[in-house]
Design an enzyme around this catalytic site. Structure first.
Site, PDB file in Angstrom:
ATOM      1  CE  LYS A  60      39.900  47.660  27.124  1.00 35.42           C
ATOM      2  NZ  LYS A  60      38.647  48.632  27.611  1.00 35.42           N
ATOM      3  CB  CYS A 119      35.299  44.049  43.463  1.00 31.55           C
ATOM      4  SG  CYS A 119      36.560  44.779  44.309  1.00 31.55           S
ATOM      5  CD  GLU A 158      29.642  41.772  41.010  1.00 27.20           C
ATOM      6  OE1 GLU A 158      30.081  41.508  39.715  1.00 27.20           O
ATOM      7  OE2 GLU A 158      30.604  42.331  41.808  1.00 27.20           O
ATOM      8  CD  GLU A 215      42.915  41.921  40.567  1.00 32.45           C
ATOM      9  OE1 GLU A 215      44.302  41.729  40.323  1.00 32.45           O
ATOM     10  OE2 GLU A 215      42.558  43.027  40.287  1.00 32.45           O
TER      11      GLU A 215
HETATM   12  P1  NAD Z   1      33.801  44.118  32.254  1.00 29.95           P
HETATM   13  O1  NAD Z   1      34.176  42.554  32.372  1.00 29.95           O
HETATM   14  O2  NAD Z   1      32.613  44.445  31.336  1.00 29.95           O
HETATM   15  O3  NAD Z   1      34.904  44.986  31.945  1.00 29.95           O
HETATM   16  C1  NAD Z   1      36.198  44.999  32.509  1.00 29.95           C
HETATM   17  C2  NAD Z   1      37.382  45.167  31.367  1.00 29.95           C
HETATM   18  O4  NAD Z   1      37.275  44.250  30.601  1.00 29.95           O
HETATM   19  C3  NAD Z   1      37.105  46.488  30.750  1.00 29.95           C
HETATM   20  O5  NAD Z   1      38.224  47.246  30.219  1.00 29.95           O
HETATM   21  C4  NAD Z   1      36.439  46.058  29.140  1.00 29.95           C
HETATM   22  O6  NAD Z   1      36.633  46.941  28.262  1.00 29.95           O
HETATM   23  C5  NAD Z   1      37.177  44.929  29.003  1.00 29.95           C
HETATM   24  N1  NAD Z   1      36.495  43.855  28.146  1.00 29.95           N
HETATM   25  C6  NAD Z   1      35.222  43.597  27.964  1.00 29.95           C
HETATM   26  N2  NAD Z   1      35.202  42.649  27.211  1.00 29.95           N
HETATM   27  C7  NAD Z   1      36.335  41.904  27.004  1.00 29.95           C
HETATM   28  C8  NAD Z   1      36.841  41.008  26.219  1.00 29.95           C
HETATM   29  N3  NAD Z   1      36.275  40.121  25.422  1.00 29.95           N
HETATM   30  N4  NAD Z   1      38.049  40.684  26.084  1.00 29.95           N
HETATM   31  C9  NAD Z   1      39.139  41.560  26.889  1.00 29.95           C
HETATM   32  N5  NAD Z   1      38.599  42.583  27.548  1.00 29.95           N
HETATM   33  C10 NAD Z   1      37.226  42.752  27.706  1.00 29.95           C
HETATM   34  O7  NAD Z   1      33.337  44.277  33.804  1.00 29.95           O
HETATM   35  P2  NAD Z   1      32.938  46.015  34.274  1.00 29.95           P
HETATM   36  O8  NAD Z   1      31.536  45.908  34.059  1.00 29.95           O
HETATM   37  O9  NAD Z   1      33.770  46.941  33.593  1.00 29.95           O
HETATM   38  O10 NAD Z   1      33.394  46.020  35.690  1.00 29.95           O
HETATM   39  C11 NAD Z   1      32.602  45.289  36.716  1.00 29.95           C
HETATM   40  C12 NAD Z   1      32.950  44.200  37.339  1.00 29.95           C
HETATM   41  O11 NAD Z   1      34.497  44.234  37.582  1.00 29.95           O
HETATM   42  C13 NAD Z   1      32.196  43.731  38.523  1.00 29.95           C
HETATM   43  O12 NAD Z   1      31.799  42.490  38.367  1.00 29.95           O
HETATM   44  C14 NAD Z   1      33.205  43.906  39.602  1.00 29.95           C
HETATM   45  O13 NAD Z   1      32.974  43.248  40.721  1.00 29.95           O
HETATM   46  C15 NAD Z   1      34.359  43.674  38.934  1.00 29.95           C
HETATM   47  N6  NAD Z   1      35.629  44.392  39.664  1.00 29.95           N
HETATM   48  C16 NAD Z   1      36.375  43.438  40.641  1.00 29.95           C
HETATM   49  C17 NAD Z   1      37.335  43.787  41.231  1.00 29.95           C
HETATM   50  C18 NAD Z   1      38.638  42.985  42.036  1.00 29.95           C
HETATM   51  O14 NAD Z   1      39.480  43.525  42.619  1.00 29.95           O
HETATM   52  N7  NAD Z   1      38.014  41.754  42.333  1.00 29.95           N
HETATM   53  C19 NAD Z   1      37.678  45.401  41.073  1.00 29.95           C
HETATM   54  C20 NAD Z   1      37.043  46.257  40.416  1.00 29.95           C
HETATM   55  C21 NAD Z   1      35.919  45.658  39.782  1.00 29.95           C
END
Ligand code: NAD
Length: 496
Positions: free
Chosen positions: A190, A299, A399, A265
């Site tokens: 997804k 991240c 963040e 992650e």
């Molecule tokens: P997000 O949590 O909003 O979304 C991430 C994913 O989760 C998306 O595909 C989204 O559609 C899905 N999602 C949202 N709500 C959900 C739910 N209730 N149930 C299941 N899935 C759901 O995060 P974002 O804003 O898209 O990404 C940014 C964040 O990701 C930042 O905090 C960043 O640090 C982190 N990040 C971490 C890494 C790592 O390897 N540690 C890498 C990239 C990004």
């Protein structure tokens, strides 16, 4: 509609079109018939319309993945899976330019950056090709009555769900797809609703390389609906999540439905520590790009820059000078070094942090504005530096995920270690010094899943990156990575 080579060979077929899910090797509409727009963050214009998946589509994809897992795919030998990965490697090598362009259009990253990811992606696929032969069992001494041959064998877990973030799908998708293909698992992905195109493109390439239908499936859509359905699905054996802490918590809760295995992650607030004896010619541009790379949407971004007090003034001056040289604009321009942030919502969020800083006592040293003029319809923010930041300020604690760098002074090693670790996160950290003893003490002291000395943010797939505290758990890459796609089976064979 079946997947054809045509879809993979022209990225432009993706644009301004309705794009379906990819389930069981076919492009399918949502059960609901609903679509949503995906935008180019550099212009605010619609790039394509994506199928809006819900629980029914996720269920269909999980059933396809289960059928593939139980079907002929389970009979593929490690060598056959390795050969598939090598064909995928070669196709990705040929088509990477299109993948890079799609990524730049979809999430704004400068094209030079997207192109530079080619080496990392190809290395990842090659690494996973080697991992097909890496499933090692154990034959153990017998303690039971009789001539019992006791062993531990490893078997593929089954259906793995992947919920991806938008900030680096071009690389992030391979950690899941590669791990699954290496071990004989199947996948339902997804992608993030804000950046799904490179994932859809990739799954077409996998089919073109000869991957059986149903082994990798993609359901596009919103997280709270499609993502939540995948995380809660009782026929998914493992869920791998990249994203924010709040969503990570929801994923863990949803995984309780069938006690599925989880890898999380999440984000970070990583410290980047510069001692007075550091090579400033290296440290200044690196510290800046540790935050301005990908517009801060990394991240591991080194957003808390601790600079030893005796060099602070000079360091900030040099940071300002460097920041002024950065070319900002539409990432398709090969001269651009920093693109937009991903969306209007992200822009508002980042600007909220920027506006909170001066009232809390920080000094705005560079940037701080949204860009207008030709860039007004996109989501562009100037590379921004705040000095005189204190650990209590919001910009030093939370963040931001945007191009905002906070400079904090320190005097001693002991003090900076305490400050560096005073965060709920533990993703990355770096130290700049010419003194190896200082460097090693900081490596020992920084509580994070990755630590760099005299460099920042590199990732070698053969070594990996890990998380600690609220930055999540499980390592990405490294010698033991594919074990997480396997389960252990203890076998006792009585030989009369
Ligand atoms: P997000 O949590 O909003 O979304 C991430 C994913 O989760 C998306 O595909 C989204 O559609 C899905 N999602 C949202 N709500 C959900 C739910 N209730 N149930 C299941 N899935 C759901 O995060 P974002 O804003 O898209 O990404 C940014 C964040 O990701 C930042 O905090 C960043 O640090 C982190 N990040 C971490 C890494 C790592 O390897 N540690 C890498 C990239 C990004």
């Amino acid at each position: 509609m079946s997947i054809t080579a045509e879809h993979a060979t022209s990225p432009h077929l993706f644009l301004r079109k309705k794009l379906g899910h990819v389930i069981g090797g076919r492009i399918v509409e949502s059960e609901s018939g609903q679509y949503f727009d995906t935008l180019n963050p550099a212009t605010g214009q619609v790039l394509a319309r994506l199928a809006q998946g819900d629980a029914a589509d996720v269920d269909k994809a999980v059933r396809a993945a289960r059928a593939a897992f139980e079907g002929p795919w389970s009979k593929w030998t490690p060598y056959e899976r390795q050969a598939l990965l090598m064909r995928i490697h070669d196709l990705v090598e040929q088509r990477f330019e299109e993948m890079a362009q799609l990524e730049t259009l979809d999430m704004g990253s400068p094209i030079t950056r997207s192109r530079n990811l080619k080496k990392m992606v190809l290395q990842a696929i090659a690494y996973f090709a080697t991992q097909t032969m890496n499933s090692k069992g154990l034959l153990l001494p017998n303690n039971m009555v009789g001539n019992v041959k006791s062993m531990i064998v490893k078997a593929p877990l089954g259906v793995v769900g992947g919920v991806l973030a938008w900030n680096n799908p071009l690389v992030g998708q391979w950690f899941l797809v590669g791990g699954a293909l290496a071990t004989g698992c199947t996948v339902v992905l997804k992608p993030a609703e804000l950046a799904s195109l490179s994932v859809l493109y990739m799954v077409n390439l996998l089919h073109e390389a000869g991957m059986p239908e149903g082994v990798v499936n993609v359901v596009t859509g919103y997280g709270a609906v499609a993502g939540a359905a995948l995380a809660g699905h009782t026929d998914v054996d493992r869920i791998v999540f990249t994203g924010s802490v709040g969503t990570g918590r929801r994923i863990v809760e949803a995984s309780a439905s069938n006690l599925k295995r989880v890898q999380i992650e999440t984000g970070g607030k990583s410290p980047d520590i510069v001692f007075a004896d550091a090579d400033l010619d290296l440290a200044v541009p690196s510290a800046a790009m540790a935050v301005f790379n990908n517009s801060g949407q990394i991240c591991t971004a080194g957003t808390r820059l601790f600079v030893q007090r005796s060099i602070q003034e000079e360091f900030v001056e040099r940071l300002i000078t460097f920041t002024k040289t950065l070319r900002i604009g539409n990432g398709l321009d090969p001269d651009v070094q920093m693109g937009p942030v991903i969306s209007q919502q992200q822009l508002d969020r980042v600007m909220g942090y920027v506006e909170s800083a001066v009232p809390e006592g920080a000094t705005l040293a560079a940037g701080g504005q949204r860009l207008g003029g030709d860039l007004a319809s996109g989501y562009f923010i100037e590379p921004t530096v705040f000095s005189n930041v204190t650990p209590q300020m919001k910009i030093a604690r939370e963040e931001i995920f945007g191009p905002v760098l906070s400079v904090l002074p320190f005097d001693t090693e002991e003090e900076v270690l305490h400050l560096a670790n005073a965060t709920e996160y533990g993703l990355g950290g770096a130290v700049w010094t010419r003194n190896l003893s200082t460097g090693m003490r900081m490596v020992d002291g920084i509580k994070a899943g990755s630590v760099w000395v005299n460099c920042y943010g590199g990732l070698d797939i053969g070594v990996g990156m890990a998380g600690y505290k609220m930055s999540g758990y499980g390592i990405k890459g490294g010698p033991g990575y594919t074990d997480a796609f396997l389960y252990e089976k203890c076998v006792y064979i009585n030989v009369p």
